[in-house]
Design a protein around this motif. Structure first.
Motif, short mmCIF file in Angstrom:
data_model
loop_
_atom_site.label_atom_id
_atom_site.label_comp_id
_atom_site.label_asym_id
_atom_site.label_seq_id
_atom_site.Cartn_x
_atom_site.Cartn_y
_atom_site.Cartn_z
N LEU A 1 2.91 -30.12 18.92
CA LEU A 1 2.73 -31.25 19.83
C LEU A 1 3.72 -32.37 19.51
O LEU A 1 4.34 -32.93 20.41
N GLY A 2 3.88 -32.66 18.25
CA GLY A 2 4.84 -33.70 17.85
C GLY A 2 6.26 -33.33 18.22
O GLY A 2 7.03 -34.17 18.69
N GLY A 3 6.62 -32.08 18.02
CA GLY A 3 7.96 -31.62 18.40
C GLY A 3 8.19 -31.71 19.90
O GLY A 3 9.26 -32.10 20.35
N ALA A 4 7.16 -31.37 20.66
CA ALA A 4 7.28 -31.46 22.12
C ALA A 4 7.44 -32.91 22.56
O ALA A 4 8.23 -33.21 23.46
N VAL A 5 6.72 -33.82 21.94
CA VAL A 5 6.83 -35.23 22.28
C VAL A 5 8.21 -35.77 21.93
O VAL A 5 8.84 -36.47 22.73
N ILE A 6 8.72 -35.41 20.76
CA ILE A 6 10.05 -35.86 20.34
C ILE A 6 11.12 -35.32 21.28
O ILE A 6 12.03 -36.04 21.68
N ALA A 7 11.01 -34.05 21.63
CA ALA A 7 11.99 -33.45 22.54
C ALA A 7 11.93 -34.10 23.92
O ALA A 7 12.97 -34.36 24.54
N THR A 8 10.74 -34.41 24.39
CA THR A 8 10.60 -35.07 25.69
C THR A 8 11.23 -36.46 25.67
O THR A 8 11.92 -36.85 26.61
N LEU A 9 11.01 -37.20 24.60
CA LEU A 9 11.64 -38.52 24.49
C LEU A 9 13.15 -38.42 24.46
O LEU A 9 13.85 -39.27 25.03
N GLY A 10 13.68 -37.39 23.81
CA GLY A 10 15.13 -37.19 23.80
C GLY A 10 15.68 -36.90 25.18
O GLY A 10 16.73 -37.42 25.57
N ILE B 1 23.40 -40.80 24.70
CA ILE B 1 23.38 -39.37 25.04
C ILE B 1 23.31 -38.52 23.78
O ILE B 1 22.52 -37.57 23.69
N LEU B 2 24.10 -38.87 22.77
CA LEU B 2 24.08 -38.10 21.52
C LEU B 2 22.75 -38.25 20.79
O LEU B 2 22.24 -37.27 20.24
N LEU B 3 22.18 -39.44 20.81
CA LEU B 3 20.88 -39.64 20.17
C LEU B 3 19.79 -38.87 20.91
O LEU B 3 18.90 -38.27 20.29
N GLY B 4 19.87 -38.85 22.22
CA GLY B 4 18.91 -38.07 23.01
C GLY B 4 19.01 -36.59 22.70
O GLY B 4 18.00 -35.90 22.53
#
Length: 56
Positions: A33-42, A9-12
């Motif tokens: 785009l990269g930030g959106a992908v990283i946020a979505t993975l979190g 949860i903390l890593l997400g």
């Protein structure tokens, strides 16, 4: 709540924060785009950890 679930949860949440920071503080479409992908993975990681915790 077990330690691995809490860590997931903390890593997400950290991934969401890093993705939002990258998307909104850097210039350029690639950063957004990269930030959106990283946020979505979190978000996906945190949701899976919470769902796994509910099933136990």
């Amino acid at each position: 709540m077990t330690r691995p679930v809490l860590l997931q949860i903390l890593l997400g949440a950290a991934l969401v924060a890093a993705g939002v920071a990258a998307a909104f503080t850097q210039q350029g479409d690639t950063w957004r785009l990269g930030g959106a992908v990283i946020a979505t993975l979190g978000v996906i990681m945190a949701r899976r950890a919470v769902r796994g915790m509910r099933r136990r």
